[in-house]
Enzyme design. Structure first.
Site, short mmCIF file in Angstrom:
data_model
loop_
_atom_site.label_atom_id
_atom_site.label_comp_id
_atom_site.label_asym_id
_atom_site.label_seq_id
_atom_site.Cartn_x
_atom_site.Cartn_y
_atom_site.Cartn_z
N CYS A 117 3.18 -39.99 29.08
CA CYS A 117 3.86 -39.18 28.07
C CYS A 117 2.91 -38.87 26.92
O CYS A 117 2.03 -39.66 26.59
CB CYS A 117 5.09 -39.93 27.56
SG CYS A 117 6.04 -38.99 26.31
N ASP A 154 3.54 -38.96 23.90
CA ASP A 154 3.92 -39.75 22.72
C ASP A 154 2.71 -40.46 22.13
O ASP A 154 1.94 -41.11 22.83
CB ASP A 154 4.98 -40.78 23.12
CG ASP A 154 5.68 -41.39 21.93
OD1 ASP A 154 5.00 -42.03 21.10
OD2 ASP A 154 6.92 -41.25 21.82
N ARG A 185 2.44 -43.05 20.53
CA ARG A 185 2.50 -44.52 20.56
C ARG A 185 2.06 -45.10 21.90
O ARG A 185 2.08 -46.33 22.08
CB ARG A 185 3.94 -44.98 20.26
CG ARG A 185 4.45 -44.53 18.90
CD ARG A 185 5.96 -44.72 18.80
NE ARG A 185 6.69 -43.84 19.72
CZ ARG A 185 8.02 -43.84 19.87
NH1 ARG A 185 8.74 -44.70 19.15
NH2 ARG A 185 8.60 -43.01 20.71
N HIS A 203 7.99 -44.71 29.10
CA HIS A 203 8.00 -45.68 28.00
C HIS A 203 9.37 -45.74 27.34
O HIS A 203 10.19 -44.83 27.46
CB HIS A 203 6.93 -45.33 26.95
CG HIS A 203 7.22 -44.04 26.21
ND1 HIS A 203 7.88 -44.01 25.01
CD2 HIS A 203 6.91 -42.75 26.50
CE1 HIS A 203 7.98 -42.76 24.59
NE2 HIS A 203 7.40 -41.98 25.48
N CYS A 214 11.84 -43.04 24.47
CA CYS A 214 11.24 -41.74 24.77
C CYS A 214 12.12 -40.61 24.23
O CYS A 214 13.28 -40.47 24.60
CB CYS A 214 11.05 -41.59 26.27
SG CYS A 214 10.30 -40.01 26.76
#
Length: 228
Positions: free
Chosen positions: A60, A62, A64, A116, A119
């Site tokens: 992803c 993202d 993080r 994750h 999400c």
């Protein structure tokens, strides 16, 4: 200060903060480079001569979930493609090009699809809000939601519901990957392995998702997707 000046000042402050973050990152890069050169003097010259990663990571976007950091590996160890909610669209030419290059030419030994916790894309698919262009991207997630609606609605809360759809998305994505003809060939010819994982942001830990297929499922997959 007039009401007209306030938005302008706020915009200037935001731009200054963004600029500070960028220049701070440049400074950290210089420090990182110096430290790595001291700890591992051969790393950058080796990387300059080419790459031979063992892992293709599909994750992803993202912020993080930085794969090399999560895996405690170095530059050159992981070939990477990331998108919103790590959705595997069979017709996504960008992802398919990455997979072809990594599997056929770099000859990675492992393909990892990683979702994750928390999400945003999964949460969006679980909601019923019009978002715009991203709605088309999230369509496979909404279809998974439809297919597993009863199970998802039995979840105790939103957190558990998100966790379930994250795992379902990984399982579906692995299935899509195993239908890719480059991956099929590499699995048969040199033992390429395809894995599904979920990264828990709250703990920093990776957990494997069960994606094994029965011999009957494997035979059906090959009959449907193998090309020669």
């Amino acid at each position: 200060m007039s009401s007209e000046q306030q938005p302008q000042q706020q915009q200037e402050q935001q731009q200054q903060q963004q600029q500070d973050a960028y220049h701070a990152a440049l400074s950290r890069n210089a420090n990182w480079c110096e430290r790595i050169c001291s700890e591992d003097p051969d790393l950058f010259p080796q990387l300059a001569s080419g790459q031979k990663p063992e892992i293709l990571w599909l994750g992803c976007s993202d912020s993080r979930c930085p794969e090399t950091t999560i895996l405690d590996l170095k530059p050159g160890d992981v070939f990477v493609h990331r998108n919103i909610a790590n959705v595997m669209h069979p017709g996504d030419l960008s992802a398919q090009s990455v997979i072809e290059f990594a599997v056929k030419y770099l000859k990675v030994n492992h393909v990892v699809l990683c979702g994750h916790s928390s999400c945003g894309g999964v949460n969006a698919a679980l909601a019923n809000t019009k978002l715009g262009l991203i709605d088309a991207w999230l369509l496979p997630l909404r279809m998974l939601r439809e297919q597993h609606l009863a199970e998802l609605e039995r979840c105790q809360d939103d957190k558990e519901r998100t966790k379930m759809l994250v795992e379902l998305n990984v399982k579906y994505g692995v299935k899509v990957l195993k239908g890719n003809h480059h991956i099929i060939d590499a699995m048969k010819e040199r033992g390429l392995e395809v894995h599904g994982c979920v990264y828990d942001i709250a703990s920093g830990k990776l957990q494997e998702v069960e994606t094994a297929e029965s011999s009957e499922e494997g035979e059906k997959r090959l009959r449907a997707f193998e090309t020669k």
